[in-house]
Scaffold this active site. Structure first.
Site, PDB file in Angstrom:
ATOM      1  N   CYS A 287       0.846  -1.197   0.000  1.00 45.73           N
ATOM      2  CA  CYS A 287       0.000   0.000   0.000  1.00 45.73           C
ATOM      3  C   CYS A 287       0.881   1.247   0.000  1.00 45.73           C
ATOM      4  CB  CYS A 287      -0.905  -0.008   1.226  1.00 45.73           C
ATOM      5  SG  CYS A 287      -2.023   1.401   1.263  1.00 45.73           S
TER       6      CYS A 287
ATOM      7  N   CYS B 143       0.622   4.501   6.964  1.00 53.69           N
ATOM      8  CA  CYS B 143       0.011   4.325   8.294  1.00 53.69           C
ATOM      9  C   CYS B 143       0.980   3.539   9.177  1.00 53.69           C
ATOM     10  CB  CYS B 143      -1.313   3.588   8.171  1.00 53.69           C
ATOM     11  SG  CYS B 143      -2.382   4.265   6.885  1.00 53.69           S
TER      12      CYS B 143
ATOM     13  N   CYS C 166       0.473  -0.185  10.277  1.00 56.45           N
ATOM     14  CA  CYS C 166      -0.046  -1.164   9.325  1.00 56.45           C
ATOM     15  C   CYS C 166       1.029  -2.015   8.645  1.00 56.45           C
ATOM     16  CB  CYS C 166      -0.872  -0.444   8.265  1.00 56.45           C
ATOM     17  SG  CYS C 166      -1.628  -1.620   7.114  1.00 56.45           S
TER      18      CYS C 166
ATOM     19  N   CYS D 186     -17.092  -8.276   4.771  1.00 59.89           N
ATOM     20  CA  CYS D 186     -16.311  -7.053   4.547  1.00 59.89           C
ATOM     21  C   CYS D 186     -15.090  -7.383   3.690  1.00 59.89           C
ATOM     22  CB  CYS D 186     -15.845  -6.475   5.875  1.00 59.89           C
ATOM     23  SG  CYS D 186     -17.174  -6.258   7.044  1.00 59.89           S
TER      24      CYS D 186
ATOM     25  N   CYS E 255     -19.755  -4.968   2.710  1.00 57.91           N
ATOM     26  CA  CYS E 255     -18.975  -3.832   3.208  1.00 57.91           C
ATOM     27  C   CYS E 255     -17.644  -3.848   2.467  1.00 57.91           C
ATOM     28  CB  CYS E 255     -18.750  -3.988   4.705  1.00 57.91           C
ATOM     29  SG  CYS E 255     -17.690  -2.695   5.398  1.00 57.91           S
TER      30      CYS E 255
ATOM     31  N   CYS F  89     -19.015   2.744   8.192  1.00 59.11           N
ATOM     32  CA  CYS F  89     -18.294   2.058   9.246  1.00 59.11           C
ATOM     33  C   CYS F  89     -17.014   2.871   9.450  1.00 59.11           C
ATOM     34  CB  CYS F  89     -17.972   0.637   8.787  1.00 59.11           C
ATOM     35  SG  CYS F  89     -16.893  -0.248   9.917  1.00 59.11           S
TER      36      CYS F  89
ATOM     37  N   ARG G 286     -17.952  -1.875  17.454  1.00 63.54           N
ATOM     38  CA  ARG G 286     -17.317  -3.160  17.122  1.00 63.54           C
ATOM     39  C   ARG G 286     -15.998  -3.354  17.863  1.00 63.54           C
ATOM     40  NH1 ARG G 286     -16.865  -3.992  11.168  1.00 63.54           N
ATOM     41  NH2 ARG G 286     -18.949  -4.825  11.470  1.00 63.54           N
TER      42      ARG G 286
HETATM   43  S1  SF4 Z   1      -4.141   1.003   6.922  1.00 61.46           S
HETATM   44 FE1  SF4 Z   1      -2.610  -0.133   5.706  1.00 61.46          FE
HETATM   45  S2  SF4 Z   1      -3.754  -0.819   3.909  1.00 61.46           S
HETATM   46 FE2  SF4 Z   1      -4.964   0.802   4.857  1.00 61.46          FE
HETATM   47  S3  SF4 Z   1      -4.321   2.680   3.882  1.00 61.46           S
HETATM   48 FE3  SF4 Z   1      -3.008   2.490   5.684  1.00 61.46          FE
HETATM   49  S4  SF4 Z   1      -1.178   1.401   4.931  1.00 61.46           S
HETATM   50 FE4  SF4 Z   1      -2.777   1.126   3.393  1.00 61.46          FE
END
Ligand code: SF4
Length: 352
Positions: A59, A63, A66, A103, A134, A194, A266
């Protein structure tokens, strides 16, 4: 106001008010949350969703929590967008083990024009199986949002993660404003929202309050509010963060329940790290939705049969499809109110 008085659905929460909720003695807060919960839901029903990662890893977002971010080396196996047929097979399995909502999550900044037709086919196919649908695909433009709604998508997941003030410490590749814009498109297109956040990223109590204020002060509350406990994954910048105090986690669930009385709260990522007693306390605080199945995107989720065994011990039943908030059977609410009045536990808490 007494702890049992009805609380109107509000969209004007201030930081001082939410701080005051967090600062209450634990038993008072739980009593208030459980009382609010019983005004809107059958307290012994929990909604069950299954989550499937339809495109994993690489991705472009950063984040810090993540393992799917391409910015960190977590050793995760990357996978391209799954074939529609495989997604439908997984959805059929989820239905067979009792899920009512399926989801589908893709690790994208936003869906590309090339991928949209497949995604729309997935929505149509899962819907045909009789499941609620979802998706979480990242930022959407208005046209994509409309196309998803027309395909029959019920819910769009788009988490705010934390307060606007703390957001830049966690993610630098997008803005809070962009998140709110996508949520507004989702509402305009008539879909359910959500949206929730994560605890344990080094945020303060005011940041937790700030997140809940953002959610509760939206023009309509999200129908589903996932509260996640950070799952610390080696290789991510938050791998060494301090654990959240379990009682602070429960407090946040309770405050979310009070501020968004008709939403499903949740108990989400991090449930694997919680013992059964903590999960039971979470249901007491007003959590009434879980993810169910073997994997929660890329981190382990407790086995489905273990969940059902816990439900049985607690006298909890999985919620039927669409049996929530305004649609919940009146008889169940009345029964719950009688039980609340007669319950020794509540009598004791009220007298404390
Ligand atoms: S949480 Fe993970 S998958 Fe979602 S946008 Fe951020 S880096 Fe990408």
């Amino acid at each position: 106001m007494s702890a049992t008085a009805a609380i109107a659905t509000r969209h004007d929460w201030s930081l001082a008010e939410v701080r005051a909720l967090f600062e209450q003695p634990f038993n008072d807060l739980l009593f208030q949350a459980q009382s609010v919960h019983r005004q809107h839901f059958d307290p012994n029903r929990v909604q069950v969703s299954t989550l499937l990662s339809i495109k994993t890893g690489a991705c472009p977002e950063d984040c810090k929590y993540c393992p799917q971010s391409g910015h960190y080396n977590t050793g995760l196996d990357k996978e391209k967008l799954m074939e529609v047929q495989k997604v439908l097979e997984a959805a059929a399995e989820a239905k067979a083990i009792g899920s009512t909502r399926f989801c589908m999550g893709a690790a994208w900044k936003h869906p590309s024009a090339k991928d949209m037709p497949y995604v729309l086919e997935m929505v149509k196919g899962v819907k045909k199986l009789g499941l609620e649908t979802c998706m979480t695909l990242g930022r959407l433009d208005q046209e994509q949002t409309q196309a998803l709604a027309e395909a029959g998508l019920d819910y769009y997941n788009h988490n705010l993660d934390t307060s606007p003030e703390f957001y830049g410490n966690i993610i630098t590749t997008r803005t809070y404003g962009e998140r709110l814009q996508t949520l507004a498109y989702v509402r305009e297109a008539g879909m359910k929202i959500c949206s929730g956040g994560i605890l344990g990223m080094g945020e303060s109590v005011d940041d937790r309050a700030g997140l809940l204020i953002q959610l509760a002060n939206l023009p309509e509350h999200p129908e589903s509010v996932p509260i996640n406990m950070l799952v610390k994954v080696k290789g991510t910048p938050l791998a060494e963060e301090k654990d959240v105090d379990p009682f602070d986690f429960i407090r946040t669930l309770a405050v979310a329940r009070i501020m968004m009385p008709k939403s499903h709260v949740r108990l989400s990522a991090g449930r694997e790290q919680m013992n059964e007693q903590m999960q039971a306390l979470a249901f007491m605080a007003g959590a009434n939705s879980i993810f169910y199945g073997e994997k929660l995107l890329t981190t382990a989720n407790p086995q489905a049969d273990k969940d059902m065994a816990l439900f049985k011990r607690l006298g909890i039943k999985p919620e039927e499809r669409e049996e929530h908030a305004d649609e919940v059977h009146q008889a169940a609410i009345e029964q719950a109110l009688v039980e609340q009045r007669d319950s020794k536990l509540f009598y004791n808490a009220a007298s404390a």
